[in-house]
Design an enzyme around this catalytic site. Structure first.
Site, mmCIF file in Angstrom:
data_model
loop_
_atom_site.group_PDB
_atom_site.id
_atom_site.type_symbol
_atom_site.label_atom_id
_atom_site.label_comp_id
_atom_site.label_asym_id
_atom_site.label_seq_id
_atom_site.Cartn_x
_atom_site.Cartn_y
_atom_site.Cartn_z
ATOM 1 N N TYR A 58 -91.774 -6.593 -31.940
ATOM 2 C CA TYR A 58 -93.232 -6.620 -32.122
ATOM 3 C C TYR A 58 -93.621 -5.619 -33.215
ATOM 4 O O TYR A 58 -92.927 -5.507 -34.217
ATOM 5 C CB TYR A 58 -93.952 -6.326 -30.789
ATOM 6 C CG TYR A 58 -93.362 -7.062 -29.601
ATOM 7 C CD1 TYR A 58 -93.415 -8.447 -29.543
ATOM 8 C CD2 TYR A 58 -92.739 -6.398 -28.551
ATOM 9 C CE1 TYR A 58 -92.878 -9.144 -28.462
ATOM 10 C CE2 TYR A 58 -92.203 -7.088 -27.466
ATOM 11 C CZ TYR A 58 -92.272 -8.447 -27.432
ATOM 12 O OH TYR A 58 -91.729 -9.114 -26.382
ATOM 13 N N SER A 103 -89.321 -13.397 -24.565
ATOM 14 C CA SER A 103 -89.251 -13.589 -26.013
ATOM 15 C C SER A 103 -87.844 -13.491 -26.597
ATOM 16 O O SER A 103 -87.668 -13.802 -27.774
ATOM 17 C CB SER A 103 -90.156 -12.581 -26.717
ATOM 18 O OG SER A 103 -91.471 -13.030 -26.633
ATOM 19 N N TYR A 119 -92.725 -24.230 -24.733
ATOM 20 C CA TYR A 119 -92.738 -22.789 -25.009
ATOM 21 C C TYR A 119 -92.731 -21.969 -23.707
ATOM 22 O O TYR A 119 -91.964 -21.007 -23.569
ATOM 23 C CB TYR A 119 -93.958 -22.442 -25.875
ATOM 24 C CG TYR A 119 -94.097 -20.962 -26.128
ATOM 25 C CD1 TYR A 119 -93.236 -20.300 -26.997
ATOM 26 C CD2 TYR A 119 -95.066 -20.211 -25.469
ATOM 27 C CE1 TYR A 119 -93.352 -18.933 -27.208
ATOM 28 C CE2 TYR A 119 -95.186 -18.844 -25.671
ATOM 29 C CZ TYR A 119 -94.324 -18.220 -26.541
ATOM 30 O OH TYR A 119 -94.426 -16.858 -26.728
ATOM 31 N N VAL A 157 -90.928 -9.346 -22.840
ATOM 32 C CA VAL A 157 -91.764 -8.588 -21.904
ATOM 33 C C VAL A 157 -91.194 -8.562 -20.486
ATOM 34 O O VAL A 157 -91.695 -7.834 -19.640
ATOM 35 C CB VAL A 157 -93.236 -9.072 -21.867
ATOM 36 C CG1 VAL A 157 -93.944 -8.777 -23.165
ATOM 37 C CG2 VAL A 157 -93.323 -10.531 -21.490
ATOM 38 N N LYS A 161 -86.638 -16.547 -28.275
ATOM 39 C CA LYS A 161 -87.070 -16.926 -29.625
ATOM 40 C C LYS A 161 -85.924 -16.898 -30.638
ATOM 41 O O LYS A 161 -85.941 -17.607 -31.637
ATOM 42 C CB LYS A 161 -88.227 -16.011 -30.068
ATOM 43 C CG LYS A 161 -89.475 -16.276 -29.234
ATOM 44 C CD LYS A 161 -90.599 -15.279 -29.429
ATOM 45 C CE LYS A 161 -91.760 -15.674 -28.504
ATOM 46 N NZ LYS A 161 -92.809 -14.673 -28.379
HETATM 47 N N1 GLU Z 1 -94.158 -15.799 -22.679
HETATM 48 C C1 GLU Z 1 -94.667 -14.601 -23.219
HETATM 49 C C2 GLU Z 1 -95.961 -14.876 -23.926
HETATM 50 O O1 GLU Z 1 -96.019 -15.744 -24.721
HETATM 51 C C3 GLU Z 1 -93.647 -14.008 -24.136
HETATM 52 C C4 GLU Z 1 -94.018 -12.639 -24.403
HETATM 53 C C5 GLU Z 1 -92.889 -11.810 -24.911
HETATM 54 O O2 GLU Z 1 -91.839 -11.649 -24.284
HETATM 55 O O3 GLU Z 1 -93.098 -11.275 -25.996
HETATM 56 O O4 GLU Z 1 -96.943 -14.235 -23.692
#
Ligand code: GLU
Length: 306
Positions: A242, A63, A190, A260, A66
């Site tokens: 988060y 993530s 994605y 993650v 992002k």
């Molecule tokens: N590719 C992961 C998902 O979409 C990203 C999760 C993350 O790092 O928050 O579940």
């Protein structure tokens, strides 16, 4: 203390904690990572770099990507992007679907999964999925000043195999008219952006424009405007961890984005970009030792936005 001494000291202080936390296992390819890995890299706006531990070993940035796709989408769509995605913290899990129903398919912010999927959809408009992936990787290679940055395809496939929740989010938003592309195409991009592998050194270098008002201090190139840089940092601060973003602001006091895979990119405005990697996560899905290391780095350097 010099920057290298500080970074060495933080690394030493982490020795008793290394291995703590729980490696993400919902994406099988991530579950295999050695929980004892630890890397830390700092790149300053003056061109100084310091690193420790496994700072040159690539890991799945997940993530953290992002932040970079948000940069690209803001450049492409401008303020119109904010009609499709908000900028409020959620207080719910990164992959929550409940809020989307109440808020008519407009995700709360671009750093949760639903918001990032909308951002990716924006990048996909008028491009093929392959071209979009190439553009994202090319951006990171340029920003990291390293052509070796690439995608870990095993992780990307593994995400595809286990991506039902992300597919649900995408379909749900499409039913509200907030996804323009085909769900398969958006997810193709994605999953690959999440599976980009970078080392701490590359990641800190790549994020340096966020610490330097939108320009790359090494090359002088403008990546994004100063105002947008502030806004991205504000969103990282309020939404980058988060439903534990408030806790990260309290503990570390810097804008940051976690993934993650155990990576965190943190920005000390006008000072430095910092990347840390330790795969063990806390109960909210953020790197446990990575957060501790950033807290200590902040204390020893005095870097904080407060
Ligand atoms: N590719 C992961 C998902 O979409 C990203 C999760 C993350 O790092 O928050 O579940």
């Amino acid at each position: 203390m010099s920057l290298s001494e500080i970074v060495e000291q933080v690394h030493r202080e982490m020795a008793d904690h290394i291995g703590a936390g729980k490696v993400a296992d919902y994406i099988p390819a991530l579950a295999e990572i050695d929980p004892r890995k630890f890397g830390l890299a700092v790149v300053t706006c003056d061109g100084d770099t310091a690193s420790a531990g496994d700072a040159d070993e690539p890991f799945s940035i997940q993530s953290v990507s992002k932040v970079f796709t948000l940069t690209l989408a803001l450049e492409k769509a401008g303020v119109a992007l904010w009609e499709r995605v908000g900028r409020e913290p959620t207080g719910s899990a990164f992959n929550s679907i409940v809020q989307l129903e109440h808020e008519a398919g407009i995700p709360r912010n671009p750093l949760i999964n639903a918001g990032a999927i909308v951002v990716t959809d924006e990048l996909l408009a008028d491009h093929t999925p392959e071209q979009t992936v190439e553009d994202i990787v090319a951006f990171l290679r340029t920003r990291a000043d390293d052509p070796s940055v690439g995608i870990d395809l095993e992780v990307a496939w593994s995400e595809g195999d286990t991506g039902d929740r992300n597919a649900s989010l995408a379909h749900f938003m499409r039913s509200f008219g907030n996804l323009k592309g085909r769900v398969e195409d958006v997810l193709h991009v994605y999953f690959r952006q999440c599976a980009i592998a970078m080392s701490c050194r590359q990641l800190a270098r790549a994020g340096l424009y966020l610490a330097h008002a939108g320009t790359d201090p090494m090359t002088g190139e403008r990546v994004i405007s100063e105002v947008r840089t502030r806004r991205i940092n504000a969103i990282m601060m309020s939404c980058g961890h988060y439903d534990a973003s408030g806790e990260f602001a309290f503990q570390v006091g810097l804008p940051g984005k976690s993934g993650v895979g155990g990576g965190i990119l943190a920005i000390a405005p006008r000072q430095a970009a910092i990347a840390v990697w330790s795969p063990g996560l806390n109960e909210r899905g953020n790197s446990l030792v990575g957060t501790l290391a950033l807290e200590r780095l902040g204390a020893l350097t005095g870097w904080s936005v407060f």
